[in-house]
Design a protein around this motif. Sequence first.
Motif, mmCIF file in Angstrom:
data_model
loop_
_atom_site.group_PDB
_atom_site.id
_atom_site.type_symbol
_atom_site.label_atom_id
_atom_site.label_comp_id
_atom_site.label_asym_id
_atom_site.label_seq_id
_atom_site.Cartn_x
_atom_site.Cartn_y
_atom_site.Cartn_z
ATOM 1 N N THR A 126 44.352 45.579 36.325
ATOM 2 C CA THR A 126 45.320 45.149 38.235
ATOM 3 C C THR A 126 43.829 43.980 38.228
ATOM 4 N N GLU A 127 42.553 43.780 37.030
ATOM 5 C CA GLU A 127 41.724 41.838 37.574
ATOM 6 C C GLU A 127 41.466 41.958 36.419
ATOM 7 N N THR A 128 41.088 42.453 35.297
ATOM 8 C CA THR A 128 40.162 42.281 34.350
ATOM 9 C C THR A 128 41.365 41.174 32.969
ATOM 10 N N ALA A 129 42.712 42.142 32.806
ATOM 11 C CA ALA A 129 42.846 41.943 31.866
ATOM 12 C C ALA A 129 43.786 40.872 32.558
ATOM 13 N N PRO A 130 44.104 40.453 33.657
ATOM 14 C CA PRO A 130 45.932 39.773 34.281
ATOM 15 C C PRO A 130 43.908 38.314 34.346
ATOM 16 N N ALA A 131 43.512 38.549 35.065
ATOM 17 C CA ALA A 131 42.517 37.341 35.142
ATOM 18 C C ALA A 131 41.821 36.456 33.396
ATOM 19 N N PHE A 132 41.382 37.714 32.816
ATOM 20 C CA PHE A 132 41.803 37.160 31.097
ATOM 21 C C PHE A 132 42.629 36.317 30.583
ATOM 22 N N TYR A 133 44.154 36.225 30.862
ATOM 23 C CA TYR A 133 45.062 35.694 30.747
ATOM 24 C C TYR A 133 45.657 34.082 31.423
ATOM 25 N N LYS A 134 45.200 34.702 32.547
ATOM 26 C CA LYS A 134 45.429 33.518 33.683
ATOM 27 C C LYS A 134 44.241 32.620 33.086
ATOM 28 N N ASN A 135 43.222 32.225 32.299
ATOM 29 C CA ASN A 135 42.193 32.015 31.887
ATOM 30 C C ASN A 135 42.769 31.012 31.427
ATOM 31 N N ILE A 136 43.219 31.629 29.981
ATOM 32 C CA ILE A 136 43.645 31.338 28.919
ATOM 33 C C ILE A 136 44.652 30.391 29.096
ATOM 34 N N ASP A 137 45.392 30.696 29.132
ATOM 35 C CA ASP A 137 46.704 30.048 29.965
ATOM 36 C C ASP A 137 46.225 28.960 30.321
ATOM 37 N N HIS A 138 45.094 29.102 31.142
ATOM 38 C CA HIS A 138 45.013 27.883 31.295
ATOM 39 C C HIS A 138 44.833 27.181 30.141
ATOM 40 N N TYR A 139 44.329 27.212 29.445
ATOM 41 C CA TYR A 139 43.450 26.171 28.187
ATOM 42 C C TYR A 139 44.776 25.594 26.817
#
Length: 203
Positions: A126-139
């Motif tokens: 609910t938090e860790t994986a979605p935040a990771f992919y959001k951050n990676i998508d930024h780049y």
Amino acid sequence: MSAKPVLHYLDIKNLGRGEVVRLFLHDAGIDFEDKRYPLDDSWAKNKADLKEKGLTVTGLVPSLEYKGVVLTQHIPILRYLSRELGQYDGETNYDKWLVDAVSDIYIDWRDNWVRNFFNPFPEYKTETAPAFYKNIDHYYSKDKSGPYLLGNTVSYADFAVFQAIDNDITTGGIAQDALPESLVVLKKAIEGRPNVVEYLKTR
């Protein structure tokens, strides 16, 4: 030490840090011996043997015997090989920073993924994986010239992020249809690389 590179890792199919190195070696066309150790009661003895032989200091793998040296820690292994090959980490100082920065974000994710793999916690999905992919998508969303972090030029970070995606889909950390579009494009591009295609057929 073997003249042929030897990758030491756990026999856990397509999961884990060793698979990142394995993908990179295949893509780079480096022939190597793939030595896998069962993750069972025999691992304690095998780990002790690896430490005694100087193939790991911490007892962790992957470990790569390469041209007379022993390389450990999977992201530093990829950095070493990239410098050795003169590719996979960009050309400019900014490129190299970007690849390193995304790799560091990936390392933080990997620690959480391992923890969740052995002791699942609900916040991972609910938090860790979605935040990771959001951050990676930024780049990955910044350069539209190609599917990779550096546009049309593949980097070692791309293999790490691909492995994160693959591991999360395999273990249910994220659904494929929940991936940001930039990472769907990356996944398809890595899967389509000629040497990777051949390897994926065998695993």
